[in-house]
Write an enzyme that holds these catalytic residues in place. Sequence first.
Site, PDB file in Angstrom:
ATOM      1  N   ARG A   1       0.871  -1.194   0.000  1.00  0.00           N
ATOM      2  CA  ARG A   1       0.000   0.000   0.000  1.00  0.00           C
ATOM      3  C   ARG A   1       0.892   1.222   0.000  1.00  0.00           C
ATOM      4  NH1 ARG A   1      -5.092   1.888   3.724  1.00  0.00           N
ATOM      5  NH2 ARG A   1      -6.061   0.450   2.268  1.00  0.00           N
TER       6      ARG A   1
ATOM      7  N   HIS B   1      -7.527   0.792  -6.140  1.00  0.00           N
ATOM      8  CA  HIS B   1      -7.751   0.053  -4.886  1.00  0.00           C
ATOM      9  C   HIS B   1      -8.540  -1.216  -5.239  1.00  0.00           C
ATOM     10  CE1 HIS B   1      -7.929  -0.792  -0.767  1.00  0.00           C
ATOM     11  NE2 HIS B   1      -8.767   0.119  -0.326  1.00  0.00           N
TER      12      HIS B   1
ATOM     13  N   GLN C   1     -10.525  -3.526  -2.720  1.00  0.00           N
ATOM     14  CA  GLN C   1     -11.744  -2.903  -2.199  1.00  0.00           C
ATOM     15  C   GLN C   1     -12.938  -3.191  -3.114  1.00  0.00           C
ATOM     16  OE1 GLN C   1     -12.410  -0.798   0.662  1.00  0.00           O
ATOM     17  NE2 GLN C   1     -14.483  -1.230  -0.022  1.00  0.00           N
TER      18      GLN C   1
ATOM     19  N   ASP D   1     -16.672   8.429  -1.087  1.00  0.00           N
ATOM     20  CA  ASP D   1     -15.373   8.235  -0.429  1.00  0.00           C
ATOM     21  C   ASP D   1     -14.988   9.593   0.160  1.00  0.00           C
ATOM     22  OD1 ASP D   1     -12.794   7.352   0.265  1.00  0.00           O
ATOM     23  OD2 ASP D   1     -11.993   7.488  -1.778  1.00  0.00           O
TER      24      ASP D   1
ATOM     25  N   CYS E   1     -16.181   2.930   1.059  1.00  0.00           N
ATOM     26  CA  CYS E   1     -15.041   2.049   1.353  1.00  0.00           C
ATOM     27  C   CYS E   1     -14.606   2.162   2.811  1.00  0.00           C
ATOM     28  CB  CYS E   1     -13.879   2.373   0.418  1.00  0.00           C
ATOM     29  SG  CYS E   1     -13.425   4.112   0.406  1.00  0.00           S
TER      30      CYS E   1
ATOM     31  N   ARG F   1     -14.154  -7.351   2.784  1.00  0.00           N
ATOM     32  CA  ARG F   1     -12.737  -7.109   2.446  1.00  0.00           C
ATOM     33  C   ARG F   1     -11.909  -8.357   2.764  1.00  0.00           C
ATOM     34  NH1 ARG F   1     -10.496  -2.393   2.292  1.00  0.00           N
ATOM     35  NH2 ARG F   1      -9.017  -3.571   1.045  1.00  0.00           N
TER      36      ARG F   1
HETATM   37  N1  NVA Z   1      -9.472   7.520  -1.420  1.00  0.00           N
HETATM   38  C1  NVA Z   1      -9.127   7.031  -0.103  1.00  0.00           C
HETATM   39  C2  NVA Z   1      -9.521   5.608   0.036  1.00  0.00           C
HETATM   40  C3  NVA Z   1      -9.297   5.033   1.414  1.00  0.00           C
HETATM   41  C4  NVA Z   1      -9.679   3.586   1.518  1.00  0.00           C
HETATM   42  C5  NVA Z   1      -7.661   7.242   0.162  1.00  0.00           C
HETATM   43  O1  NVA Z   1      -6.858   6.950  -0.738  1.00  0.00           O
HETATM   44  O2  NVA Z   1      -7.312   7.719   1.236  1.00  0.00           O
HETATM   45  N1   CP Z   2     -11.216   0.794   2.846  1.00  0.00           N
HETATM   46  C1   CP Z   2      -9.921   0.661   3.256  1.00  0.00           C
HETATM   47  O1   CP Z   2      -9.010   0.391   2.487  1.00  0.00           O
HETATM   48  O2   CP Z   2      -9.744   0.823   4.588  1.00  0.00           O
HETATM   49  P1   CP Z   2      -8.346   0.921   5.346  1.00  0.00           P
HETATM   50  O3   CP Z   2      -7.682   2.216   4.904  1.00  0.00           O
HETATM   51  O4   CP Z   2      -8.706   0.945   6.797  1.00  0.00           O
HETATM   52  O5   CP Z   2      -7.507  -0.258   4.978  1.00  0.00           O
END
Ligand code: NVA
Ligand code: CP
Length: 328
Positions: free
Chosen positions: A107, A134, A137, A230, A271, A316
């Site tokens: 990540r 992602h 997700q 989101d 998400c 998830r």
């Molecule tokens: N768009 C958000 C998604 C988090 C799961 C981010 O990248 O922070």
């Molecule tokens: N939706 C998601 O990816 O959550 P986290 O950032 O908690 O992993």
Amino acid sequence: MNLKNRNFLKLLDFTPEEVMYFIDHAAELKAMKKAGQSTADHHAGKNIALIFEKTSTRTRCSFEIAANDLGMHSTFLDPSASQIGKKESIADTARVLGRMFDGIEYRGFDHSIVEEIAKYAGVPVWNGLTNQWHPTQVLADALTIREHFGHLKGIKLTYMGDARYNMADSLMALCAKLGMHFTACSNKNYFPDPAIVKACEEAAAETGATIRLEDDVDKATKGADVIYTDVWVSMGEPDEIWEQRIHDLLPYQVNSHVMENAGEQAVFMHCLPAFHDLNTKIGKQIYEKFGLTCMEVTDDVFESKQSIVFDEAENRMHTIKSVMDLTL
Ligand code: NVA
Ligand code: CP
């Protein structure tokens, strides 16, 4: 179908049948877990590395629990406590980890980084979120939508908010691959990258999916089956942009008007994490500065019967388990 040794970086890398296979297998693994059937012999004795350059609750826990359920051991790597990027390049790190681990989750920031890891690791690499994609997700989202509606093809999904980032891109790709109807509903300055839209349109042409960009909320949400949103400021973006985002995206907040316009059949998805009340540090700061008690979704919608966000969060784990089980 054999997906062994494949990387899982973005949905556009897979055929519609392969995407469906991940979802079908996740449903099987979920049923097995609920029935108390062990899957610990699937990958007994294997090891996986989890690299998180950004924070996580769901994704990290899902990988750790799924690994454990499949008989594997996981090692969590926090870049602030490892050599990654500071003393050792991504390519060197990938080659070292590839010698020790059977699979690597990453990540982080630009998608090119996870692609570089995949190029050098020699073992399957799974994208746990990049700025652009992602994919784990949206597999969970698909499983959740299918559990609720009984099917995926023909489902109308409207995504509201910042449509230039990982969630909108990934949902657009999901819909394109599975014959669903995707609408990005936002301020025109927040529409997805035309190159990603084009790639998704090409996939859509094969499945009967449609892709629409619409800045009129009533038109974009009328009759939608799924209303999805989101956060307005994603991980890694500077705090200074909140003011601009609130100004530009408040008209695209998911509230009771949006849900009523969509209709009784509609579900609300997110998400997570979500800013729907004042019970978070950032939520409180925003309230003190701008007077808002919620942001991308109002608390009444988040807590309503139409909201399926916690089914989505649970899924998830089952879908990440499927990805690891099939690619290892
Ligand atoms: N768009 C958000 C998604 C988090 C799961 C981010 O990248 O922070
Ligand atoms: N939706 C998601 O990816 O959550 P986290 O950032 O908690 O992993």
